[in-house]
Design a protein around this motif. Structure first.
Motif: not given
Length: 305
Positions: A214-223, A250-253
Motif C-alpha cells: 500500500x502507500x505505507x506498507x511494503x513487503x520484502x522477501x529474501x529467497x 515494513x510500515x512507514x507513514x
C-alpha cells in the motif's frame, strides 16, 4: 480409386529412393554424430568414443563416429568428458556417472596431469552433432543439423561449465507474481547457478521479491533455494524447488515507522519453455510463515550468461 492406385505404384519407387537419400543427406537419421577436431579445427581420427562403460568406436578420417540414438534414453542428460594425452578418448556418461575416471588409464602409474578427465559440456541426448575440440582450451558444442547454428556447452538446456570444468552456468530470472494470502502483487529477481557441483544435478538460486503493498506498507522477501529440473520434451522443462524465506514487513507513514521479520520455508514448481535467448517460466508456490500458508503464482523470463 483405380487411378489413385496406379499413381501410388508409380510414385512408390521414387519415395523408396528419396527417403534413404534424405536420411543420408542429413547425416542425423541414425543418431548422434560425435565430431572431434584438434585445437586448429582439423578432424581428429582414431579417437575412441565411449558411451557409459563401453567403447563405441574410433573416429574416422573425417573425425566423426556415429552413435545409435538408443544407446541412451532420448532426452536424458549426459556429461561429455575428454581424456587428452597419448591415448585421447571421449567419454559420454549419463548424469551422475563418470566412467572416464573409472577407465583403466587412470590406474596407470605415473599418470600425467594432461591425461586427467576433463568435463567439456552437458547436453540432453538427442539427434544432432556433438562437436568436441581438443587442445589446451577444450570446447563442446551441439548442432541439431537444421541450420540453427551451434550452441556452446549445451546451454540450450541446462548446460554450461565453469573455468575448472566442473559445471556451472550462471544467470538471472525476472518475474511478476501475486500472493493470494497477502493479496498483493510483487516483483521478483533471482540469480542462479546451474549445477555448480558436478556430482549434484541441482541449481542454486538466491533472490528477492518486493511487494509495494500500500502507500505505507511494503513487503520484502529474501529467497534461498535449490531446484531440480528435467526435460519432458525437447523444449519443455519441469522443475521443483525448495528453500528458505526471510520476510520483512515494513510500515512507514512519515511520522511513524516499524518493521517485523519472519523466517519461513517455501516450496514451488513450474515449467520453462525456450523463446529466443531466454526461457519463459510459470510457477506456483507456497510459503509457510506467520503461522499461515502463503500461496502465490509467478511468471517471467530466465536468461543464462
Amino acid at each position: 480409386m483405380h487411378n489413385i492406385r496406379k499413381l501410388f505404384l508409380l510414385l512408390a519407387p521414387i519415395l523408396l529412393l528419396a527417403v534413404p537419400a534424405a536420411a543420408q543427406q542429413s547425416g542425423l537419421i541414425s543418431g548422434v554424430v560425435v565430431a572431434v577436431t584438434d585445437e586448429d579445427g582439423q578432424p581428429e581420427s582414431d579417437v575412441t568414443v565411449h558411451v557409459g562403460d563401453k567403447p563405441i568406436g574410433d573416429t574416422n578420417d573425417d573425425g566423426t563416429v556415429t552413435i545409435g540414438l538408443n544407446e541412451i534414453d532420448e532426452g536424458e542428460r549426459v556429461t561429455v568428458r575428454i581424456r587428452q594425452g597419448d591415448e585421447t578418448s571421449v567419454h559420454i556418461d549419463k548424469e551422475g556417472e563418470n566412467h572416464c575416471d573409472d577407465d583403466e588409464a587412470d590406474e596407470a602409474e605415473g599418470e600425467e596431469d594432461d591425461d586427467a578427465c576433463v568435463v567439456v559440456g552437458y547436453q540432453d541426448w538427442k539427434r544432432g552433432y556433438f562437436n568436441i575440440r581438443l587442445g589446451d582450451d577444450p570446447w563442446f558444442g551441439y548442432d541439431d543439423g537444421n541450420d540453427n547454428g551451434m550452441t556452446d556447452m549445451g546451454d540450450d538446456d541446462r548446460g554450461g561449465m565453469d573455468d575448472d570444468g566442473e559445471g556451472g552456468g550462471f544467470g538471472i530470472e525476472i518475474g511478476l507474481g501475486y500472493n493470494f494470502d497477502f493479496e498483493y502483487g510483487g516483483f521478483t529477481v533471482r540469480g542462479f547457478a546451474e549445477e555448480p557441483i558436478d556430482a549434484l544435478p541441482l541449481d542454486f538460486e538466491v533472490g528477492f521479491e518486493f511487494m509495494p503493498a500500500t502507500e505505507f506498507n511494503s513487503i520484502l522477501t529474501f529467497m534461498l533455494d535449490t531446484s531440480y529440473g528435467c526435460n519432458v520434451t525437447e523444449d519443455i522443462e519441469l522443475y521443483g524447488a525448495a528453500g528458505l524465506r526471510v520476510i520483512r514487513w515494513s510500515f512507514d507513514s512519515g511520522a511513524f515507522s516499524s518493521s517485523t521479520s519472519e523466517t519461513g520455508f517455501a516450496l514451488r514448481g513450474g515449467a520453462r519453455y525456450p523463446v529466443g535467448p531466454v526461457d519463459l517460466f510459470g510457477e506456483v508456490g507456497i510459503s509457510f510463515a506467520y503461522g499461515s500458508n502463503l500461496p502465490e503464482v509467478r511468471g517471467g523470463a530466465r536468461y543464462q550468461f
